[in-house]
Design an enzyme around this catalytic site. Structure first.
Site, PDB file in Angstrom:
ATOM      1  N   LYS A   3     -50.119  69.074  24.803  1.00 54.72           N
ATOM      2  CA  LYS A   3     -50.615  68.422  23.589  1.00 54.72           C
ATOM      3  C   LYS A   3     -49.817  67.168  23.247  1.00 54.72           C
ATOM      4  CE  LYS A   3     -51.985  72.859  21.705  1.00 54.72           C
ATOM      5  NZ  LYS A   3     -51.629  73.987  20.858  1.00 54.72           N
ATOM      6  N   VAL A  54     -57.467  72.951  17.808  1.00 48.22           N
ATOM      7  CA  VAL A  54     -58.633  72.133  17.459  1.00 48.22           C
ATOM      8  C   VAL A  54     -59.788  73.059  17.112  1.00 48.22           C
ATOM      9  CG1 VAL A  54     -57.933  70.187  18.890  1.00 48.22           C
ATOM     10  CG2 VAL A  54     -59.391  71.943  19.894  1.00 48.22           C
ATOM     11  N   CYS A  94     -64.235  73.521  24.065  1.00 54.70           N
ATOM     12  CA  CYS A  94     -63.874  74.465  23.007  1.00 54.70           C
ATOM     13  C   CYS A  94     -65.096  74.795  22.135  1.00 54.70           C
ATOM     14  CB  CYS A  94     -62.764  73.869  22.144  1.00 54.70           C
ATOM     15  SG  CYS A  94     -62.458  74.846  20.656  1.00 54.70           S
ATOM     16  N   SER A 119     -62.678  75.377  12.270  1.00 53.31           N
ATOM     17  CA  SER A 119     -64.103  75.007  12.310  1.00 53.31           C
ATOM     18  C   SER A 119     -64.864  75.399  11.031  1.00 53.31           C
ATOM     19  CB  SER A 119     -64.781  75.644  13.532  1.00 53.31           C
ATOM     20  OG  SER A 119     -64.674  77.049  13.506  1.00 53.31           O
TER      21      SER A 119
HETATM   22  N1  LIG Z   1     -60.174  79.739  14.020  1.00 52.76           N
HETATM   23  C1  LIG Z   1     -60.114  78.461  14.680  1.00 52.76           C
HETATM   24  C2  LIG Z   1     -59.939  78.692  16.175  1.00 52.76           C
HETATM   25  C3  LIG Z   1     -59.725  77.401  16.931  1.00 52.76           C
HETATM   26  C4  LIG Z   1     -59.222  77.642  18.350  1.00 52.76           C
HETATM   27  O1  LIG Z   1     -58.879  78.770  18.737  1.00 52.76           O
HETATM   28  N2  LIG Z   1     -59.161  76.556  19.140  1.00 52.76           N
HETATM   29  C5  LIG Z   1     -58.584  76.647  20.465  1.00 52.76           C
HETATM   30  C6  LIG Z   1     -59.394  75.907  21.498  1.00 52.76           C
HETATM   31  S1  LIG Z   1     -60.996  76.590  21.745  1.00 52.76           S
HETATM   32  C7  LIG Z   1     -57.228  75.952  20.473  1.00 52.76           C
HETATM   33  O2  LIG Z   1     -57.052  74.909  19.883  1.00 52.76           O
HETATM   34  N3  LIG Z   1     -56.280  76.528  21.218  1.00 52.76           N
HETATM   35  C8  LIG Z   1     -55.002  75.920  21.458  1.00 52.76           C
HETATM   36  C9  LIG Z   1     -53.945  76.485  20.618  1.00 52.76           C
HETATM   37  O3  LIG Z   1     -54.244  77.317  19.734  1.00 52.76           O
HETATM   38  O4  LIG Z   1     -52.813  76.094  20.814  1.00 52.76           O
HETATM   39  C10 LIG Z   1     -61.369  77.659  14.371  1.00 52.76           C
HETATM   40  O5  LIG Z   1     -62.393  78.269  14.018  1.00 52.76           O
HETATM   41  O6  LIG Z   1     -61.322  76.418  14.435  1.00 52.76           O
END
Ligand SMILES: N[C@@H](CCC(=O)N[C@@H](CS)C(=O)NCC(=O)O)C(=O)O
Length: 254
Positions: free
Chosen positions: A54, A67, A27, A81
Protein backbone atom coordinates in the site's frame (compact mmCIF):
# COMPACT_ATOMS: atom_id res chain seq x y z
CA UNK A 1 -9.42 5.60 -16.07
CA UNK A 2 -6.08 3.94 -15.49
CA UNK A 3 -6.26 0.35 -14.32
CA UNK A 4 -2.81 0.66 -12.75
CA UNK A 5 -2.72 0.14 -9.00
CA UNK A 6 -0.61 2.59 -7.04
CA UNK A 7 1.81 1.06 -4.57
CA UNK A 8 4.35 1.87 -1.86
CA UNK A 9 6.52 4.75 -2.96
CA UNK A 10 4.04 6.08 -5.56
CA UNK A 11 2.95 9.68 -5.12
CA UNK A 12 -0.64 10.63 -4.35
CA UNK A 13 -2.06 12.04 -7.60
CA UNK A 14 -3.22 15.67 -7.34
CA UNK A 15 -6.83 16.19 -6.24
CA UNK A 16 -8.89 17.35 -9.23
CA UNK A 17 -11.79 18.80 -7.23
CA UNK A 18 -14.09 15.88 -8.09
CA UNK A 19 -14.98 13.20 -5.56
CA UNK A 20 -12.24 10.60 -5.48
CA UNK A 21 -12.73 6.92 -4.78
CA UNK A 22 -9.77 4.76 -3.72
CA UNK A 23 -10.49 1.21 -4.75
CA UNK A 24 -8.97 -2.04 -5.94
CA UNK A 25 -10.18 -3.29 -9.32
CA UNK A 26 -11.14 -6.75 -8.07
CA UNK A 27 -12.57 -5.72 -4.68
CA UNK A 28 -16.33 -6.42 -4.35
CA UNK A 29 -16.74 -3.82 -1.58
CA UNK A 30 -15.14 -1.11 -3.71
CA UNK A 31 -17.37 -2.16 -6.61
CA UNK A 32 -20.43 -1.43 -4.45
CA UNK A 33 -19.40 2.23 -4.24
CA UNK A 34 -18.40 2.43 -7.91
CA UNK A 35 -21.88 1.20 -8.86
CA UNK A 36 -23.62 3.74 -6.64
CA UNK A 37 -21.50 6.57 -8.05
CA UNK A 38 -22.25 5.34 -11.59
CA UNK A 39 -25.98 4.97 -10.94
CA UNK A 40 -26.14 8.50 -9.59
CA UNK A 41 -24.12 9.77 -12.56
CA UNK A 42 -21.76 11.57 -10.21
CA UNK A 43 -18.42 12.60 -11.68
CA UNK A 44 -15.55 11.08 -9.79
CA UNK A 45 -11.93 10.04 -10.06
CA UNK A 46 -11.03 6.44 -9.43
CA UNK A 47 -7.63 5.51 -8.00
CA UNK A 48 -6.65 1.86 -7.63
CA UNK A 49 -4.49 0.71 -4.74
CA UNK A 50 -2.16 -2.29 -4.54
CA UNK A 51 -3.33 -3.84 -1.26
CA UNK A 52 -0.19 -5.94 -0.80
CA UNK A 53 2.13 -2.93 -1.08
CA UNK A 54 0.00 0.00 0.00
CA UNK A 55 1.11 3.56 -0.66
CA UNK A 56 1.98 5.20 2.68
CA UNK A 57 -0.59 8.00 2.20
CA UNK A 58 -3.55 5.62 2.13
CA UNK A 59 -3.41 5.47 5.94
CA UNK A 60 -4.00 9.25 6.09
CA UNK A 61 -7.41 8.59 4.55
CA UNK A 62 -8.21 5.36 6.39
CA UNK A 63 -6.13 4.17 9.38
CA UNK A 64 -7.21 0.60 8.54
CA UNK A 65 -5.78 0.91 5.04
CA UNK A 66 -8.76 -0.88 3.47
CA UNK A 67 -10.74 0.17 0.39
CA UNK A 68 -13.13 1.62 -0.64
CA UNK A 69 -12.35 5.12 0.63
CA UNK A 70 -14.17 8.23 -0.58
CA UNK A 71 -12.26 11.51 -0.54
CA UNK A 72 -15.14 13.98 -0.47
CA UNK A 73 -12.95 17.09 -0.05
CA UNK A 74 -9.23 17.39 -0.50
CA UNK A 75 -7.61 15.40 2.33
CA UNK A 76 -10.96 14.50 3.91
CA UNK A 77 -12.37 11.03 3.56
CA UNK A 78 -14.82 8.41 4.74
CA UNK A 79 -14.39 4.66 4.37
CA UNK A 80 -16.41 1.42 4.30
CA UNK A 81 -18.71 0.64 1.38
CA UNK A 82 -21.97 0.87 3.34
CA UNK A 83 -20.99 4.11 5.08
CA UNK A 84 -19.90 5.62 1.75
CA UNK A 85 -23.03 4.50 -0.10
CA UNK A 86 -25.47 5.76 2.54
CA UNK A 87 -23.57 9.06 2.55
CA UNK A 88 -23.78 9.31 -1.26
CA UNK A 89 -27.48 8.48 -1.28
CA UNK A 90 -28.25 11.16 1.28
CA UNK A 91 -25.87 13.79 -0.08
CA UNK A 92 -26.90 13.32 -3.75
CA UNK A 93 -30.65 12.57 -3.55
CA UNK A 94 -31.53 13.27 -7.23
CA UNK A 95 -31.41 9.56 -8.01
CA UNK A 96 -32.59 7.90 -4.80
CA UNK A 97 -31.31 4.36 -4.44
CA UNK A 98 -32.73 3.40 -1.04
CA UNK A 99 -36.40 2.78 -0.48
CA UNK A 100 -38.33 5.62 1.13
CA UNK A 101 -40.13 3.01 3.27
CA UNK A 102 -38.30 2.43 6.59
CA UNK A 103 -39.59 -1.15 6.77
CA UNK A 104 -38.26 -1.96 3.28
CA UNK A 105 -34.89 -0.44 4.21
CA UNK A 106 -34.82 -2.67 7.31
CA UNK A 107 -35.73 -5.71 5.18
CA UNK A 108 -32.96 -4.85 2.71
CA UNK A 109 -30.45 -4.65 5.56
CA UNK A 110 -31.56 -8.04 6.87
CA UNK A 111 -31.15 -9.52 3.40
CA UNK A 112 -27.57 -8.23 3.21
CA UNK A 113 -26.92 -9.61 6.69
CA UNK A 114 -28.28 -13.06 5.83
CA UNK A 115 -26.47 -13.14 2.48
CA UNK A 116 -23.13 -12.57 4.24
CA UNK A 117 -22.88 -16.31 4.94
CA UNK A 118 -22.80 -17.01 1.20
CA UNK A 119 -20.11 -14.34 0.78
CA UNK A 120 -17.86 -16.02 3.38
CA UNK A 121 -18.48 -19.39 1.74
CA UNK A 122 -17.39 -17.88 -1.58
CA UNK A 123 -14.15 -16.56 -0.04
CA UNK A 124 -13.40 -20.00 1.39
CA UNK A 125 -14.11 -21.73 -1.93
CA UNK A 126 -12.04 -19.24 -3.94
CA UNK A 127 -9.09 -18.56 -1.67
CA UNK A 128 -8.94 -21.46 0.78
CA UNK A 129 -10.37 -24.48 -1.08
CA UNK A 130 -8.95 -26.94 1.47
CA UNK A 131 -11.20 -25.27 4.05
CA UNK A 132 -14.41 -26.13 2.17
CA UNK A 133 -16.68 -28.40 4.22
CA UNK A 134 -20.21 -29.64 3.42
CA UNK A 135 -21.45 -26.80 5.68
CA UNK A 136 -19.68 -24.24 3.47
CA UNK A 137 -21.53 -25.47 0.37
CA UNK A 138 -24.80 -25.59 2.30
CA UNK A 139 -24.40 -22.00 3.58
CA UNK A 140 -23.59 -20.79 0.07
CA UNK A 141 -26.73 -22.37 -1.41
CA UNK A 142 -28.86 -21.14 1.48
CA UNK A 143 -27.79 -17.61 0.51
CA UNK A 144 -28.71 -18.17 -3.15
CA UNK A 145 -32.05 -19.75 -2.23
CA UNK A 146 -32.82 -16.85 0.06
CA UNK A 147 -32.18 -14.36 -2.74
CA UNK A 148 -34.30 -16.32 -5.18
CA UNK A 149 -37.17 -16.54 -2.67
CA UNK A 150 -36.93 -12.82 -1.98
CA UNK A 151 -37.05 -12.03 -5.70
CA UNK A 152 -40.12 -14.24 -6.07
CA UNK A 153 -41.93 -12.68 -3.13
CA UNK A 154 -41.07 -9.11 -4.16
CA UNK A 155 -42.15 -9.90 -7.74
CA UNK A 156 -40.08 -7.07 -9.20
CA UNK A 157 -37.32 -7.17 -11.83
CA UNK A 158 -34.74 -6.01 -9.29
CA UNK A 159 -34.71 -6.36 -5.52
CA UNK A 160 -35.16 -2.60 -5.30
CA UNK A 161 -38.06 -2.44 -7.78
CA UNK A 162 -38.34 -1.79 -11.52
CA UNK A 163 -34.86 -0.26 -11.48
CA UNK A 164 -31.84 -1.46 -9.53
CA UNK A 165 -31.11 0.28 -6.24
CA UNK A 166 -28.87 0.21 -3.22
CA UNK A 167 -29.70 -3.39 -2.30
CA UNK A 168 -28.89 -4.65 -5.82
CA UNK A 169 -25.60 -2.73 -5.96
CA UNK A 170 -24.69 -4.13 -2.53
CA UNK A 171 -25.25 -7.77 -3.42
CA UNK A 172 -24.30 -7.84 -7.10
CA UNK A 173 -20.48 -7.59 -6.73
CA UNK A 174 -20.53 -10.95 -4.92
CA UNK A 175 -22.85 -12.64 -7.44
CA UNK A 176 -20.47 -11.44 -10.16
CA UNK A 177 -17.59 -13.21 -8.41
CA UNK A 178 -19.58 -16.35 -7.55
CA UNK A 179 -19.64 -17.08 -11.29
CA UNK A 180 -15.85 -17.34 -11.28
CA UNK A 181 -16.10 -20.44 -9.08
CA UNK A 182 -17.26 -22.46 -12.09
CA UNK A 183 -14.15 -21.41 -14.00
CA UNK A 184 -12.06 -22.37 -10.97
CA UNK A 185 -13.57 -25.88 -11.12
CA UNK A 186 -15.62 -25.58 -7.93
CA UNK A 187 -18.57 -27.56 -9.24
CA UNK A 188 -20.58 -27.57 -5.99
CA UNK A 189 -20.71 -23.75 -6.22
CA UNK A 190 -22.09 -23.48 -9.76
CA UNK A 191 -25.32 -21.46 -10.02
CA UNK A 192 -27.49 -23.98 -11.85
CA UNK A 193 -29.81 -22.16 -14.27
CA UNK A 194 -32.64 -24.69 -13.78
CA UNK A 195 -32.62 -24.64 -10.00
CA UNK A 196 -31.98 -20.91 -9.88
CA UNK A 197 -33.98 -19.75 -12.90
CA UNK A 198 -35.41 -16.62 -11.25
CA UNK A 199 -32.04 -15.72 -9.75
CA UNK A 200 -30.26 -16.30 -13.08
CA UNK A 201 -32.70 -13.99 -14.92
CA UNK A 202 -32.21 -11.40 -12.21
CA UNK A 203 -28.43 -11.67 -12.57
CA UNK A 204 -28.70 -11.08 -16.32
CA UNK A 205 -30.83 -7.99 -15.70
CA UNK A 206 -28.37 -6.55 -13.16
CA UNK A 207 -25.36 -7.39 -15.32
CA UNK A 208 -26.92 -5.45 -18.20
CA UNK A 209 -27.98 -2.42 -16.19
CA UNK A 210 -25.93 0.67 -17.16
CA UNK A 211 -24.16 1.27 -13.83
CA UNK A 212 -22.99 -2.34 -13.69
CA UNK A 213 -22.29 -3.01 -17.36
CA UNK A 214 -19.52 -0.45 -17.59
CA UNK A 215 -17.60 -1.91 -14.63
CA UNK A 216 -18.42 -5.63 -14.28
CA UNK A 217 -15.73 -8.13 -15.20
CA UNK A 218 -16.13 -11.54 -16.82
CA UNK A 219 -15.90 -14.71 -14.68
CA UNK A 220 -12.66 -15.68 -16.48
CA UNK A 221 -11.05 -12.38 -15.48
CA UNK A 222 -12.04 -12.80 -11.83
CA UNK A 223 -10.81 -16.39 -11.92
CA UNK A 224 -7.46 -15.30 -13.35
CA UNK A 225 -6.98 -12.69 -10.65
CA UNK A 226 -8.02 -15.17 -7.95
CA UNK A 227 -5.48 -17.72 -9.21
CA UNK A 228 -2.71 -15.10 -9.11
CA UNK A 229 -3.70 -14.18 -5.57
CA UNK A 230 -3.71 -17.80 -4.39
CA UNK A 231 -0.17 -18.16 -5.78
CA UNK A 232 0.81 -15.27 -3.48
CA UNK A 233 1.50 -12.86 -6.32
CA UNK A 234 -1.77 -10.99 -6.92
CA UNK A 235 -1.70 -9.55 -10.43
CA UNK A 236 -3.35 -6.21 -9.64
CA UNK A 237 -2.33 -4.65 -12.94
CA UNK A 238 -3.50 -7.45 -15.23
CA UNK A 239 -6.02 -5.12 -16.91
CA UNK A 240 -3.65 -2.18 -17.21
CA UNK A 241 -3.20 -1.63 -20.93
CA UNK A 242 -0.38 0.87 -20.35
CA UNK A 243 1.64 -2.01 -18.90
CA UNK A 244 1.65 -3.71 -22.30
CA UNK A 245 4.17 -2.20 -24.58
CA UNK A 246 2.51 -1.14 -27.83
CA UNK A 247 5.10 -0.30 -30.42
CA UNK A 248 3.26 0.80 -33.53
CA UNK A 249 5.15 0.69 -36.81
CA UNK A 250 5.95 4.23 -37.90
CA UNK A 251 3.90 5.57 -40.74
CA UNK A 252 5.92 5.68 -43.93
CA UNK A 253 6.42 9.13 -45.33
CA UNK A 254 4.42 9.53 -48.53
N1 LIG B 1 -16.36 -3.63 5.50
C1 LIG B 1 -15.52 -3.07 4.47
C2 LIG B 1 -14.66 -4.17 3.88
C3 LIG B 1 -13.65 -3.64 2.89
C4 LIG B 1 -12.58 -4.67 2.56
O1 LIG B 1 -12.48 -5.74 3.18
N2 LIG B 1 -11.74 -4.34 1.56
C5 LIG B 1 -10.60 -5.19 1.24
C6 LIG B 1 -10.42 -5.37 -0.24
S1 LIG B 1 -11.75 -6.22 -1.01
C7 LIG B 1 -9.32 -4.51 1.71
O2 LIG B 1 -9.15 -3.32 1.57
N3 LIG B 1 -8.38 -5.32 2.21
C8 LIG B 1 -7.06 -4.86 2.54
C9 LIG B 1 -6.89 -4.64 3.98
O3 LIG B 1 -7.88 -4.75 4.74
O4 LIG B 1 -5.78 -4.34 4.37
C10 LIG B 1 -16.39 -2.40 3.41
O5 LIG B 1 -17.57 -2.75 3.30
O6 LIG B 1 -15.90 -1.48 2.72
Amino acid sequence: MSEKHLQTGDALPPFSGKLRLFAMRFCPYAERSVLVLNAKKIEYDLVFINLDHKPEWIFDFNPKGSVPILEYEQGKAIFDSTIINVYLDEKYPDVKLQSSDPLRRAQDKMLVELFAGAQSAYYTAAFNPQGVEPKTVETYHKGLELLQKELQSRGTKFLHGDEPGFIDYTIWPFLERFEALKVLGKDEFVIDKTKYEVLANYMDAVRNSPAVKSYALAPDTHAKFTESRIKGDADYNMLDSSAVCCMRPRKKKE
